[in-house]
Design a protein around this motif. Structure first.
Motif, mmCIF file in Angstrom:
data_model
loop_
_atom_site.group_PDB
_atom_site.id
_atom_site.type_symbol
_atom_site.label_atom_id
_atom_site.label_comp_id
_atom_site.label_asym_id
_atom_site.label_seq_id
_atom_site.Cartn_x
_atom_site.Cartn_y
_atom_site.Cartn_z
ATOM 1 N N VAL A 1 0.853 -1.160 0.000
ATOM 2 C CA VAL A 1 0.000 0.000 0.000
ATOM 3 C C VAL A 1 0.895 1.217 0.000
ATOM 4 O O VAL A 1 1.834 1.289 0.752
ATOM 5 C CB VAL A 1 -0.888 0.022 1.234
ATOM 6 C CG1 VAL A 1 -1.818 1.194 1.157
ATOM 7 C CG2 VAL A 1 -1.674 -1.272 1.304
ATOM 8 N N HIS B 1 -0.884 6.511 8.323
ATOM 9 C CA HIS B 1 -1.675 5.696 7.405
ATOM 10 C C HIS B 1 -1.030 4.311 7.211
ATOM 11 O O HIS B 1 -1.676 3.283 7.351
ATOM 12 C CB HIS B 1 -1.780 6.452 6.078
ATOM 13 C CG HIS B 1 -2.473 5.703 4.988
ATOM 14 N ND1 HIS B 1 -3.758 5.997 4.591
ATOM 15 C CD2 HIS B 1 -2.074 4.683 4.195
ATOM 16 C CE1 HIS B 1 -4.114 5.191 3.616
ATOM 17 N NE2 HIS B 1 -3.106 4.372 3.351
ATOM 18 N N HIS C 1 -2.113 0.243 8.163
ATOM 19 C CA HIS C 1 -2.081 -1.034 7.442
ATOM 20 C C HIS C 1 -1.273 -2.054 8.244
ATOM 21 O O HIS C 1 -1.607 -3.238 8.291
ATOM 22 C CB HIS C 1 -1.431 -0.869 6.074
ATOM 23 C CG HIS C 1 -2.263 -0.095 5.091
ATOM 24 N ND1 HIS C 1 -3.560 -0.431 4.785
ATOM 25 C CD2 HIS C 1 -1.971 0.993 4.332
ATOM 26 C CE1 HIS C 1 -4.031 0.419 3.883
ATOM 27 N NE2 HIS C 1 -3.089 1.295 3.593
HETATM 28 ZN ZN ZN Z 1 -3.058 2.795 2.134
#
Ligand code: ZN
Ligand code: NAG
Ligand code: NAG
Length: 788
Positions: A55, A576, A580
């Protein structure tokens, strides 16, 4: 099915590739990796990262820039942290933490330092040899499955889950080196290993003999309680996967599917290649570049054209974006905007053909539209849901967008007048970046440089870990011992994560490892990403395999006399990615396939987007920050300006996203040949933009879609996902955390529904469980309108 279904790479990676005009991030991956989707040949490419779940920073940064340009203006007068000792003195806040736990920090350190860790010592030869071994093992396994005449849970299903679970880490390990190993030979071997695994995977995934066995078992036990629901889901998904690959079709149709897919893969690769290799430029005189900062002009190559000195401005972001943002002359911006939109014209025909191929593929596979094919695997389930979702947002966002546009028009008029320029009534697409920035500069004056002084890297990260510790009742224990073979580079730090520190049983439960590899170095991956290296699962003996994950970032390394300072958007990005990371670590499913971030793609960003709100909350920002010289929390005036700047033109920004999302849906919801033939990309792209964003095209048709990598491959019928997950994230935040962001009870509830379940249950069900009702977009609209 070989390594298929759990290999996934959220194409958020490519979120940035399309923002030609306003975004500053480059595409995250070379786009030959982006020519992908879920089926056969190509399946493997989407899955080429195998189980490595990546990600990217793009999401974090852009989410910060686009979705979160709005938020709570109203400041809470009440400090939420008074329940903790030493508010304002972050170190105390953090260091008092272990007092809550029964076990002292040292005990946990001792425990952690004795926990087993994977080793990262493979040579290139070993990597390749192991890949070949895995491939042989894979074939042997599926040969065995194919030979079973009377499939049962015991002889087919259980062995399949065990096999897939056990393969998870060995495969990831081999393919992870290419992003992080300091040794080029190792990186190259890792890439080669991945290619070998991909190829082998394609073969295994197209085996009709294997499909038949699973299908026979499914038909026998579907609807019964022959096994637990998660294992049943495993079988259902497996059968579905093969069917989506066309394996239940007669042979001639299968061949046709294969041909369509090959052609589509070829075109997707070509589209991406054209975009990547685009190397055009514009030439401007110094006069034409008026307004662009000298430091930027310096980076342009000079050329003498017709005896005139000119500057070469390429279409690469660091060149073209500042021109759109700063150039005072409208003619300069207009040219830059249009030429940038039209920089890869040959992709127009390619996209058209891709859309046609997808249409035919969907029909062959028995779907009404390509969207229906894609969405049945997503949280949204079908195209009507997505279209309704977008229509609802459009209706709600439009009044705000119009209001903002009126303001921008007035602002533009004033500016034109002040500069002695002729009046204009229109506000053009090439105006927005310029006037939006001017407005921010004149009315908001957010000093990002100054703000970054409050976020020295090491301190900020330890503060962030403190947040996660409090909120989820966990503890990160750093273990930096001399066993160098347990990391792939000396810069890498590792933390053992324990849960149930203060609440719940069993106390101080080990949940897994998280590795931080934060600084740039030669050959390393250059963005920020979370790699879920090992997923947790239940072993045959009933014990659990613990997960581990890596956060790979690109933050400047601190020097002795100068700390590395994080910009606010980098703080948000790290928060962020850490989101994850904890999703990967705090999940607890039976099988790797549903663990942690293995959720439908239109939900995967939600947990991390939700956590980003903490980096926009005044009190939390104060606790996170600590001036690198004085240790002071972020000053009030800086904080105010930062948070207020979130609201600038958020209606327009979101409507712009709507344009992309609707364009995408229009292309993939075509249900008959007549409409397919009639589709006019130029018209659709330009008309939709004017209709949705209100911003004028000035009568000019441009082809921005020809660089829209998302819909060419990876995010087709999926672009809505950015808005979709943001809506849920905002709903969760407002419902449970906004009033009291550090409420541990809510934190635990969140941990034990959303994070724990991963993709093992229907996402909508766990959302409803958490919210106590159906999710909705009310909070999202409040947030955007600043009505909170
Ligand atoms: Zn992300
Ligand atoms: C499983 O069985 C149910 C009925 O028991 C049926 O409605 C459903 O379509 C079946 N699922 C699949 C994927 O075949
Ligand atoms: C990563 O860091 C290096 C060194 O500071 C820098 O040159 C590069 O632009 C960064 N990469 C990205 C994608 O920001």
């Amino acid at each position: 099915m070989a390594w298929g279904p759990q290999k996934r790479w959220t194409t958020n990676a490519k979120y940035s590739t399309f923002f030609g005009v306003e975004d500053t991030k480059k595409p995250s991956f070379s786009s030959n990796k982006s020519t992908v989707d879920e089926t056969t040949v190509i399946a493997v490419k989407v899955f080429r990262f195998l189980n490595v779940f990546i990600v990217l920073v793009a999401i974090g940064v852009l989410v910060a820039q686009f979705w979160f340009n709005h938020g709570c203006i109203i400041r809470c007068d009440k400090y939420k942290y008074n329940e903790f000792p030493g508010f304002g003195k972050v170190s105390e806040f953090l260091h008092t933490y272990p007092l809550f736990s029964k076990m002292s920090q040292t005990d946990l350190e001792t425990i952690a330092s004795n926990l087993p860790l994977p080793q990262w010592t493979q040579t290139p030869q070993e990597i390749l040899a192991e890949a070949k071994e895995l491939i042989a093992k894979d074939k042997a396994f599926y040969d065995k499955i194919a030979a079973i005449e009377e499939p049962t849970v015991e002889n087919v299903l259980i062995p399949s889950t065990e096999y897939e679970n056990a393969q998870y880490f060995p495969v990831n390990k081999l393919t992870f080196y290419q992003y992080v190993s300091p040794d080029k030979a190792v990186r190259d071997a890792s890439t080669e290993a991945e290619n070998l695994l991909d190829q082998a995977s394609i073969e295994q995934n197209s085996r009709v003999d294997v499909f038949k066995v699973y299908n026979k078992l499914w038909e026998k036990i579907n609807g019964t309680d022959a096994t637990d629901p998660e294992t049943m889901k495993f079988l259902e998904k497996t059968v579905k996967f093969y069917k989506r690959n066309g394996l239940n079709l007669p042979e001639d149709k299968r061949e046709e599917v294969k041909k369509l897919k090959l052609r589509r893969a070829e075109l997707q690769t070509k589209f991406a290649k054209n975009t990547n290799e685009e190397n055009g430029h514009l030439e401007f005189t110094l006069d034409e570049l008026e307004g662009v900062p000298a430091s930027i002009i310096e980076q342009f190559e000079k050329a003498t054209v017709d005896g005139q000195e000119k500057y070469k401005v390429t279409f690469k972001y660091p060149d073209i974006l500042p021109v759109l943002k700063y150039a005072k002359k409208e003619s300069t911006r207009k040219l830059a905007y249009i030429e940038n939109q039209n920089k890869v014209p040959e992709n127009a025909a390619i996209l058209k053909e891709i859309i046609e191929l997808r249409y035919h593929l969907a029909k062959l596979l028995g779907y009404d539209t390509y969207s229906e094919f894609v969405l049945e695997e997503r949280m949204a389930k079908n195209q009507q849901n997505v279209l309704d979702f977008l229509a609802d947002l459009k209706e709600k966002l439009s009044p705000l967008g119009e209001q903002e546009l009126q303001k921008m028009k007035a602002f533009k008029k004033e500016h034109l007048k002040a500069n002695g320029l002729p009046d204009q009534d229109e506000y053009y697409a090439w105006d927005h970046s310029f006037y939006n920035n001017l407005l921010l500069e004149q009315e908001h004056q957010v000093d990002h440089q100054k703000i970054s002084e409050y976020f020295p890297l090491d301190k900020t990260i330890s503060n962030m870990l403190g947040f996660y510790e409090s909120l989820f009742d966990v503890k990160f224990v750093k273990v930096d011992n001399s066993k160098s073979d347990t990391v792939w580079h000396p810069d890498v730090h590792k933390f053992a994560l324990f849960s149930n520190i203060k609440y719940g049983e069993p106390k101080n439960e080990f949940r897994g490892w998280i590795f931080f590899d934060l600084h740039p170095r030669e050959g390393k991956y250059t963005h920020a990403a979370q790699f879920g290296l090992q997923a947790g699962y239940e072993k045959p003996d009933g014990t659990r395999e613990t997960p581990f994950a890596a956060l790979v970032c690109n933050f400047t390394k601190p020097k002795k006399d100068k700390p590395s300072l994080l910009k606010h958007d980098e703080v948000t990005t790290f928060f962020h990615e850490l989101g994850h990371g904890v999703h990967s670590l705090l999940s607890r499913t039976k099988h790797t396939r549903f663990h942690g971030t293995h959720v439908p793609r239109d939900f995967v960003e939600c947990p991390s987007q939700m956590l980003e709100f903490w980096t926009w909350s005044p009190n939390e920002l104060k606790v996170l920050s600590s001036h690198y010289k004085t240790g002071e929390p972020l000053a009030d005036d800086l904080l105010d300006k930062l948070i207020k700047s979130k609201h600038v033109n958020t209606g327009l920004a979101n409507l712009r996203q709507m344009h992309f999302a609707l364009f995408d849906m229009k292309l993939h919801t075509i249900a008959d040949e007549k409409d397919l033939d009639a589709v006019d990309l130029d018209k659709l792209w330009n008309e939709l933009r004017e209709e949705l964003t209100f911003i004028s095209n000035g009568g000019i048709t441009s082809r921005g879609y020809a660089t829209f990598g998302h819909i060419a491959g990876g995010y087709e019928s999926g672009y809505y996902g950015y808005l979709y997950s943001q809506v849920f994230a905002t709903d969760i935040y407002y419902t449970h955390f906004k009033a009291d962001p550090m409420n541990v009870e809510k934190g635990l509830q969140y941990r034990d529904t959303i994070l724990k379940n991963g993709g093992s249950k229907e996402v909508l069900d766990i959302l409803k469980e958490l919210l106590g009702r159906e999710p909705n977009s009310e909070a999202f609209m409040k947030e955007i309108l600043g009505e909170a």
